[in-house]
Design an enzyme around this catalytic site. Structure first.
Site, PDB file in Angstrom:
ATOM      1  N   ARG A  32      42.155  52.664  29.100  1.00  0.00           N
ATOM      2  CA  ARG A  32      43.019  52.960  30.245  1.00  0.00           C
ATOM      3  C   ARG A  32      43.908  54.164  29.991  1.00  0.00           C
ATOM      4  NH1 ARG A  32      46.854  49.158  32.022  1.00  0.00           N
ATOM      5  NH2 ARG A  32      46.785  48.034  30.052  1.00  0.00           N
ATOM      6  N   HIS A  38      51.865  44.752  47.820  1.00  0.00           N
ATOM      7  CA  HIS A  38      51.270  43.476  47.413  1.00  0.00           C
ATOM      8  C   HIS A  38      51.369  42.484  48.570  1.00  0.00           C
ATOM      9  CE1 HIS A  38      49.872  40.429  44.655  1.00  0.00           C
ATOM     10  NE2 HIS A  38      50.846  39.635  45.058  1.00  0.00           N
TER      11      HIS A  38
END
Length: 206
Positions: A70, A114
């Site tokens: 990542r 979210h």
């Protein structure tokens, strides 16, 4: 009064891109002083790329395959964002957790949305989590991104009642309508320099 320059945005996507479309629509309506300088996706098949292309927005496929981890992926992503002069990074259904490489490069300048009232029900399938738990209210949250999963400081939230006969699909649809409203609103607050962060508290003057 001197007109403020439009905020330069990059929108990171992985899927359908309905929130990207909501942001584009607000910009084109003159209701959001911002310009999307690029839409970046880790998924070459994301329909969000088509949405961007339909509006003449530059698209970049930044596939995570080929990167060892990542951190390497995010370092290359930071370079792309710097090249485009991006001030705010917007995650609109971007299905990757960002490392400290990205977070430290754009402190309090990465926004995510979210589909729950954080800190309740972080992570995937938030609507199903809410239904399984039996809550009477759910909603959506715009927050700054930190190195956790949906743990950054909350910018805006909108409450959506949970009906007794709701399914994951019907609840998601009602929450999404609020997503399309508050995500551009949060970006507008940032564009107008109306957001400050003190610890976990996001301050927005009335």
């Amino acid at each position: 009064m001197v007109a403020r320059e439009p905020l330069k945005l990059a929108v990171l996507v992985s899927g359908n891109g309905s929130n990207l479309q909501a942001i584009i629509d607000r910009i084109e309506a003159g209701e959001l002083n911002a310009r999307i300088v690029c839409v970046i996706s880790n998924n070459p098949e994301a329909f969000a790329l088509t949405r961007a292309a339909n509006h003449g927005i530059a698209t970049i496929i930044h596939d995570n395959r080929g990167f060892a981890n990542r951190r390497e992926y995010d370092a290359a992503l930071v370079a792309i964002l710097r090249e485009h002069g991006v001030r705010l990074v917007v995650l609109a259904g971007f299905m990757r957790i960002l490392s400290e490489v990205m977070v430290s490069a754009f402190p309090h300048a990465i926004m995510n949305l979210h589909p729950a009232l954080l800190p309740s029900f972080p992570g995937l399938h938030a609507q199903k989590q809410a239904l399984d738990y039996g809550v009477k209210f759910s909603g959506c949250t715009v927050h700054f991104v930190d190195c956790g999963t949906d743990t950054g400081p909350v910018i805006l939230q909108s409450v959506v009642p949970v009906e007794q006969d709701d399914t994951e699909e019907t609840l998601s649809a009602r929450i999404q309508r609020e997503e399309h409203r508050i995500f551009p609103e949060a970006i507008g607050l940032f564009a107008d320099d109306r957001i400050s962060v003190e610890g976990r508290q996001v301050r927005i003057p009335s």
